[in-house]
Design a protein around this motif. Sequence first.
Motif, PDB file in Angstrom:
ATOM      1  N   ALA A  88       0.838  -1.202   0.000  1.00 20.08           N
ATOM      2  CA  ALA A  88       0.000   0.000   0.000  1.00 20.08           C
ATOM      3  C   ALA A  88       0.868   1.246   0.000  1.00 20.08           C
ATOM      4  O   ALA A  88       0.544   2.248  -0.647  1.00 20.08           O
ATOM      5  N   GLU A  89       1.994   1.188   0.736  1.00 14.69           N
ATOM      6  CA  GLU A  89       2.856   2.367   0.792  1.00 14.69           C
ATOM      7  C   GLU A  89       3.442   2.699  -0.584  1.00 14.69           C
ATOM      8  O   GLU A  89       3.439   3.845  -1.019  1.00 14.69           O
ATOM      9  N   GLU A  90       3.901   1.641  -1.247  1.00 10.08           N
ATOM     10  CA  GLU A  90       4.491   1.863  -2.566  1.00 10.08           C
ATOM     11  C   GLU A  90       3.447   2.412  -3.535  1.00 10.08           C
ATOM     12  O   GLU A  90       3.732   3.317  -4.331  1.00 10.08           O
ATOM     13  N   ALA A  91       2.220   1.888  -3.433  1.00  7.34           N
ATOM     14  CA  ALA A  91       1.149   2.377  -4.303  1.00  7.34           C
ATOM     15  C   ALA A  91       0.878   3.851  -4.041  1.00  7.34           C
ATOM     16  O   ALA A  91       0.647   4.637  -4.957  1.00  7.34           O
ATOM     17  N   ARG A  92       0.931   4.227  -2.749  1.00  7.83           N
ATOM     18  CA  ARG A  92       0.712   5.638  -2.421  1.00  7.83           C
ATOM     19  C   ARG A  92       1.845   6.507  -2.982  1.00  7.83           C
ATOM     20  O   ARG A  92       1.593   7.544  -3.595  1.00  7.83           O
TER      21      ARG A  92
ATOM     22  N   ILE B 200      -7.863  16.357   7.325  1.00  4.18           N
ATOM     23  CA  ILE B 200      -8.200  15.919   5.957  1.00  4.18           C
ATOM     24  C   ILE B 200      -7.294  16.591   4.938  1.00  4.18           C
ATOM     25  O   ILE B 200      -6.812  15.966   3.993  1.00  4.18           O
ATOM     26  N   GLN B 201      -7.042  17.907   5.141  1.00  4.70           N
ATOM     27  CA  GLN B 201      -6.185  18.625   4.193  1.00  4.70           C
ATOM     28  C   GLN B 201      -4.769  18.054   4.205  1.00  4.70           C
ATOM     29  O   GLN B 201      -4.121  17.974   3.162  1.00  4.70           O
ATOM     30  N   LEU B 202      -4.320  17.630   5.392  1.00  4.88           N
ATOM     31  CA  LEU B 202      -2.996  17.016   5.483  1.00  4.88           C
ATOM     32  C   LEU B 202      -3.007  15.612   4.860  1.00  4.88           C
ATOM     33  O   LEU B 202      -2.063  15.228   4.166  1.00  4.88           O
ATOM     34  N   ASP B 203      -4.111  14.866   5.114  1.00  5.58           N
ATOM     35  CA  ASP B 203      -4.233  13.529   4.519  1.00  5.58           C
ATOM     36  C   ASP B 203      -4.173  13.596   3.003  1.00  5.58           C
ATOM     37  O   ASP B 203      -3.551  12.746   2.357  1.00  5.58           O
ATOM     38  N   LEU B 204      -4.832  14.620   2.441  1.00  3.89           N
ATOM     39  CA  LEU B 204      -4.815  14.772   0.991  1.00  3.89           C
ATOM     40  C   LEU B 204      -3.387  14.876   0.479  1.00  3.89           C
ATOM     41  O   LEU B 204      -3.010  14.202  -0.481  1.00  3.89           O
ATOM     42  N   MET B 205      -2.599  15.715   1.147  1.00  2.00           N
ATOM     43  CA  MET B 205      -1.197  15.877   0.755  1.00  2.00           C
ATOM     44  C   MET B 205      -0.474  14.528   0.803  1.00  2.00           C
ATOM     45  O   MET B 205       0.360  14.228  -0.045  1.00  2.00           O
ATOM     46  N   THR B 207      -1.889  11.568   0.422  1.00  2.00           N
ATOM     47  CA  THR B 207      -2.314  10.687  -0.671  1.00  2.00           C
ATOM     48  C   THR B 207      -1.618  11.060  -1.976  1.00  2.00           C
ATOM     49  O   THR B 207      -1.450  10.214  -2.839  1.00  2.00           O
ATOM     50  N   TRP B 208      -1.225  12.331  -2.098  1.00  2.00           N
ATOM     51  CA  TRP B 208      -0.490  12.730  -3.306  1.00  2.00           C
ATOM     52  C   TRP B 208       1.007  12.536  -3.121  1.00  2.00           C
ATOM     53  O   TRP B 208       1.799  12.981  -3.951  1.00  2.00           O
ATOM     54  N   SER B 209       1.402  11.926  -2.024  1.00  2.00           N
ATOM     55  CA  SER B 209       2.789  11.774  -1.585  1.00  2.00           C
ATOM     56  C   SER B 209       3.603  13.049  -1.829  1.00  2.00           C
ATOM     57  O   SER B 209       4.638  13.031  -2.482  1.00  2.00           O
ATOM     58  N   LYS B 212       7.729  17.297   2.370  1.00  2.00           N
ATOM     59  CA  LYS B 212       7.478  18.254   3.462  1.00  2.00           C
ATOM     60  C   LYS B 212       7.523  19.698   2.989  1.00  2.00           C
ATOM     61  O   LYS B 212       6.768  20.544   3.472  1.00  2.00           O
ATOM     62  N   LEU B 213       8.414  19.975   2.046  1.00  2.00           N
ATOM     63  CA  LEU B 213       8.526  21.339   1.538  1.00  2.00           C
ATOM     64  C   LEU B 213       7.243  21.738   0.802  1.00  2.00           C
ATOM     65  O   LEU B 213       6.749  22.858   0.949  1.00  2.00           O
ATOM     66  N   GLN B 214       6.688  20.786   0.043  1.00  2.00           N
ATOM     67  CA  GLN B 214       5.440  21.073  -0.677  1.00  2.00           C
ATOM     68  C   GLN B 214       4.288  21.277   0.302  1.00  2.00           C
ATOM     69  O   GLN B 214       3.457  22.163   0.111  1.00  2.00           O
ATOM     70  N   VAL B 215       4.241  20.445   1.345  1.00  2.00           N
ATOM     71  CA  VAL B 215       3.181  20.603   2.348  1.00  2.00           C
ATOM     72  C   VAL B 215       3.306  21.976   3.002  1.00  2.00           C
ATOM     73  O   VAL B 215       2.310  22.664   3.222  1.00  2.00           O
TER      74      VAL B 215
END
Lengths: 275, 305
Positions: A88-92, B200-205, B207-209, B212-215
């Motif tokens: 899952a981590e790699e997919a993320r 949620i706003q942090l979670d979104l970041m 999910t887009w991996s 830290k600089l971008q966040v």
Amino acid sequence: MTPSQPAAGAVRAAHASPLTVDARGVSLTFHTRDGAVEALADVNLQISDGDFVSFIGPSGCGKTTLMRVIADLERPTKGTILVNGVSAEEARLKRQYGYIFQAPALYPWRTIERNVMLPLEIMGYPAGERRERMQRYLKLVNLSGFERKFPWQLSGGMQQRASIARALSFDPALLLMDEPFGALDEIVRDHLNEQLLRLWDQTGKTVVFVTHSIPEAVFLSTKIVVMSPRPGRIIDIIPCDFPRDRTLEIRETPEFIKIAQRVRSGLRSGHSYDE
Amino acid sequence: MTNSAVALPRANWRPTAWVGEHAPIFTVVAVLFVVWYLAAFLMNAPQVRDAFARNEVKYTFSELVAGTMEAKRPVVPAPHQVAIELYDSIFGYPLNSPRNLAYHAWVTLSATVVGFAIGAIFGILLAILIVHLRTLEKSLLPWIICSQMVPILAIAPIIIVVFGAIGIRGLFPKSIISAYLCFFPVAIGMVKGLTSPDPIQLDLMRTWSANKLQVLRKLRWPASIPFLFASLKVSVTISLVGAIVAELPTGAQAGIGARLLSGSYYGQTVQIWAALVCAAVIATVLIAMIDAIAKLTARHMGAAT
């Protein structure tokens, strides 16, 4: 992925579908101040490429947690989970899924277009392509013309559609949707559900959808996962084989009612204790 | 109140309406002046009475009142005395003369602005470090709080002397004292601001991996802007106080602090009050400027007004 081809979903269905999500023996225990909470207990679930899978269950049954495990927002304490064949981590890290939360969670200081382009900025897409994709996906969710508006100028349903465009913008093969229409009224919700089905049919994406509405789950899904709380576990997995281009009318058919009854009895059996 | 005034079309603008909307402000100002005049009379009356008695002159009440309003060395000068002193000391001398109050104000203002800039930048950097390295919060924050508990009057001469010993004099050491005082509210406010985004706003970041600089750049920083301006408004006045205090214990030749000091040496209460009013006006202007920038920024960032 070739989302522009309308037949993509049909082509995929003809092949033997590889697994998009493969969870085996997944358990997750949260340690809170009040002691340990077993959010997920021994969850086994296989989701095929192109499926539309709904998680349904009462609040606290771990459906959101399971989705967060797939998204690598939570780590299971036991068991393994593979997404698109990798961890899952790699997919993320490879940005293979788009997550749509209960709230639109648009950044209030960005206009709609800049909200949709935000993941593209982060992923380093060139400016021209960012703009082109933003326009394409805002059109797909019927928000063309609202590019320069700020989120507060849009209704809740429009905001959630913008957040869907944002999740689609980088074209992930997997969409994770956590009660995306939960805060909306039923008329808007029916409409968005129909739009979502069209989108799923056209793009051939795999969708995982959390809900606690039985009609919504039956209407949308190819597979319904019924869950029950304390500890969060799967008690039934119901196939749901309506055609991909289904319309709201199928809700009056006997097959629909039969599946809805099976879901309801599953939910009841999970509630064997009094509440 | 001001918002609705701005929203009104120009054609509907009526002077009476404007006065009506601002009536509370005028009332407060009027009450303040009445209190001030009353205080001037009560505080200065004894010395005027003594003077009449010393010269064995009979006096009426109106002569007593007139005396308290025109005293050479009043305990509390009357508002018009301060106003006249302000006017004379700003327009009565060339701008570069050390007798000109505007010259002193400029000396203090430049130290204030430089100190404010240093302090604000330092405070922001500190907050960014604290937010990203949780261990720093525990190890650094107690020292930061301690730094604010030391009386600035004790520290100021030390800083001036230390910098003087290595040949740095004038504006810079004063700015450092300003910065020393004003980084604190910025650091505290920005720690709060940078941690203000929703989960949620942090979670979104995540999910887009995003890294830290971008966040920081795309989420934490923009989310912290309202906090930043609130802190800046507090710290700009503190910065001015710091610059004035830095001029007090060191025998500075120029600046509002020097003016206060010489005023008290020679018993020139009117001069002291004029310098104080001048400092208050500078602080008000500085805050108004930050407010204006905050409003522009808010509009640019899609604020609803």
